[in-house]
Design an enzyme around this catalytic site. Structure first.
Site, PDB file in Angstrom:
ATOM      1  N   ASP A  63      -9.636   0.529  20.574  1.00  0.00           N
ATOM      2  CA  ASP A  63     -10.752  -0.170  21.291  1.00  0.00           C
ATOM      3  C   ASP A  63     -12.092   0.096  20.513  1.00  0.00           C
ATOM      4  O   ASP A  63     -12.838  -0.937  20.008  1.00  0.00           O
ATOM      5  CB  ASP A  63     -11.022   0.078  22.676  1.00  0.00           C
ATOM      6  N   GLU A  74       0.935  -1.171   0.090  1.00  0.00           N
ATOM      7  CA  GLU A  74      -0.003  -0.025  -0.025  1.00  0.00           C
ATOM      8  C   GLU A  74       1.064   1.077  -0.146  1.00  0.00           C
ATOM      9  O   GLU A  74       0.634   2.348  -0.778  1.00  0.00           O
ATOM     10  CB  GLU A  74      -1.036   0.116   1.166  1.00  0.00           C
TER      11      GLU A  74
HETATM   12  N1  TRP Z   1      -1.712   4.862   4.351  1.00  0.00           N
HETATM   13  C1  TRP Z   1      -2.276   6.126   4.051  1.00  0.00           C
HETATM   14  C2  TRP Z   1      -0.947   7.092   3.511  1.00  0.00           C
HETATM   15  O1  TRP Z   1       0.041   6.807   3.831  1.00  0.00           O
HETATM   16  C3  TRP Z   1      -2.732   7.027   5.299  1.00  0.00           C
HETATM   17  C4  TRP Z   1      -3.625   7.640   5.113  1.00  0.00           C
HETATM   18  C5  TRP Z   1      -3.436   9.181   4.744  1.00  0.00           C
HETATM   19  C6  TRP Z   1      -5.065   7.737   5.011  1.00  0.00           C
HETATM   20  N2  TRP Z   1      -4.615   9.842   4.847  1.00  0.00           N
HETATM   21  C7  TRP Z   1      -5.725   9.024   4.729  1.00  0.00           C
HETATM   22  C8  TRP Z   1      -5.891   6.560   5.125  1.00  0.00           C
HETATM   23  C9  TRP Z   1      -7.185   8.981   4.540  1.00  0.00           C
HETATM   24  C10 TRP Z   1      -7.049   6.550   4.996  1.00  0.00           C
HETATM   25  C11 TRP Z   1      -7.712   7.772   4.658  1.00  0.00           C
HETATM   26  O2  TRP Z   1      -1.339   7.790   2.728  1.00  0.00           O
HETATM   27 ZN    ZN Z   2      -1.446   3.316   6.013  1.00  0.00          ZN
END
Ligand code: TRP
Ligand code: ZN
Ligand code: CA
Length: 447
Positions: A311, A180
């Site tokens: 939680d 990701e």
């Molecule tokens: N893993 C995402 C990233 O590194 C984290 C993130 C940033 C995110 N903004 C978000 C996850 C909005 C969900 C929704 O960009």
């Molecule tokens: Zn992330």
């Protein structure tokens, strides 16, 4: 003018013959691959209530992910041994709990990565509910809030399904995505390699990425109202206010699903954006400070977690899986289709296309679905009726002078409960205004 009339007459004769040919053809029930978006039939049974997800169990997974990073050079990033060890940890728990697991391998940035997919036995294979989280982290740290938090909440929810020996109405599919952090690589790979027929079975994808931020906000994705509501209702029950997630829509693994039309939802507690004074007022925590000051850094450890947020959000994951996964579903009906084309003469006589039903018992349902696919310019010209075997006529659509749009591709519900199901049903279509014309492409009845 004379030409038009002559042509119309000729075409009418031919199309009537075609219609009769279609009428005579025996029509087998077609599998209904596409889930119908319609409310459950009354009386609706209730969705089951989710169990509490023990926060101690979720935190125990975080501890394991921290240890995995520690034993593998400090991270769990794509292409590093800590990622594979994370996959093995989650897969081992799921296999022991009775899941059917599979690894989907892909290559990106010169290294092999994997998505882990787990399915729970039972449920309607034609109606799949997915919940997922990315399992990889950045290379600078253990990636505990981002995203051992989401990975652990989804894992513990899956294990709770097993402990309950849940019998869901939907097929439950859980996913842990690779890469990701390199640009939604794993989830995009999954979606791109899912055949269209499989995509059509997805009733929803729920995403959990960063759900234990140390200075937390309670953000709900607002993409699909029905899914958003399931989460908002849960937090309302806790007396916790929520806001719409706005810190980068499309920045996580729901985006590839959303891009192909799968309904998506999810939760988020904030990354590098600062909490406002108003947000600190309603949620507590520190105004003017990032929701997660350790976002993508080496301090994203087990110390970088709000237990309260983790939680609540873990319980919300389970709430959504139980609510959506055990909701009563509409049993897929038997569909009968006639796909033979029938030309509709311009400003001319009505034409028909028939479907002969046999071997059913009793009457047609009060919600007989009549699916119509008519290609026609200026569709306001067209009048459509359903004619029951005994000749009763149900008007589906009137003509209208100013509906200039193309085509009638729609499903018309008909209360046909006074009609015996068996016999010859006809779709009767007439173009009542000269100039534009078209044809019946196909139509179908779903009992
Ligand atoms: N893993 C995402 C990233 O590194 C984290 C993130 C940033 C995110 N903004 C978000 C996850 C909005 C969900 C929704 O960009
Ligand atoms: Zn992330
Ligand atoms: Ca016309």
């Amino acid at each position: 003018m004379t030409f038009t009339v002559a042509r119309r007459t000729a075409v009418t004769a031919v199309t009537t013959a075609l219609a009769l040919a279609g009428l005579v053809a025996s029509v087998a029930p077609a599998a209904t691959a596409t889930p119908q978006v319609s409310p459950p039939r009354a009386p609706a049974a209730q969705a089951l209530a989710a169990p509490d997800i023990p926060i101690a169990n979720v935190k125990a997974h975080l501890t394991q992910f921290q240890a995995i990073a520690g034993a593998n050079g400090g991270n769990r990033a794509h292409g590093r041994p800590g990622y594979r060890a994370s996959i093995d940890y989650v897969k081992g728990k799921l296999d022991a709990a009775g899941y059917t697991t599979s690894l989907q391998q892909f290559t990106t940035s010169g290294a092999i990565g994997w998505n882990l997919i787990a399915e729970w036995p039972g449920g309607d294979a034609g109606q799949v509910l997915m919940a997922g989280a990315h399992l990889d982290g950045v290379s600078s740290g253990a990636g505990i809030n981002d995203n051992a938090s989401g990975s652990s909440a989804v894992l513990e929810t899956a294990l709770a399904v097993s402990r309950a020996q849940l019998r869901p109405t939907k097929k439950l599919r859980f996913a842990w995505w690779g890469a990701e952090e390199l640009g939604l690589v794993g989830s995009r790979y999954y979606v791109n390699n899912l055949p269209a027929a499989e995509r059509a079975k997805l009733t929803g994808y729920l995403n959990f990425d960063m759900i234990g931020s140390p200075n937390p906000g309670y953000f709900v994705y607002d993409d699909v109202p029905a899914l958003e509501k399931v989460f908002k209702d849960y937090f309302t029950g806790l007396g916790v206010a929520t806001e719409i997630e706005t810190e980068g829509d499309g920045r996580s693994d729901h985006a590839p699903f959303k891009a192909v039309g799968v309904p998506v939802g999810g939760l988020f507690t904030g990354a590098s954006r600062a909490k406002t004074a108003a947000q600190a007022q309603k949620w507590g925590g520190t105004a003017g400070q990032a929701f997660d000051r350790c976002y993508h850094s080496s301090c994203d450890t087990t110390a970088n977690i709000s237990d309260t947020a983790l939680d609540r959000n873990s319980d919300a994951v389970a709430h959504a899986v139980w609510t959506l996964g055990t909701a009563p579903t509409v049993p897929p009906g038997d569909t009968y289709e006639n796909a033979a084309d029938v030309a509709i003469p311009d400003g001319g006589a009505a034409v028909t296309s028939s479907i002969t039903i046999s071997g059913r018992t009793g009457n047609a349902p009060p919600t007989l679905a009549v699916g119509v696919d008519i290609k026609h310019t200026w569709r306001g010209d067209v009048v459509i009726d359903l004619v029951a075997p005994d000749g009763s006529v149900y008007r589906l659509k009137n003509s209208s002078a100013n509906d200039s749009a193309d085509n009638i591709i729609a499903t018309f519900p008909v209360d046909a409960s006074s009609e015996p199901a068996n016999g010859e049903w006809k779709l009767r279509v007439q173009d009542v205004v000269a100039q534009d014309s078209g044809f019946i492409d196909s139509w179908k009845l779903t009992f």
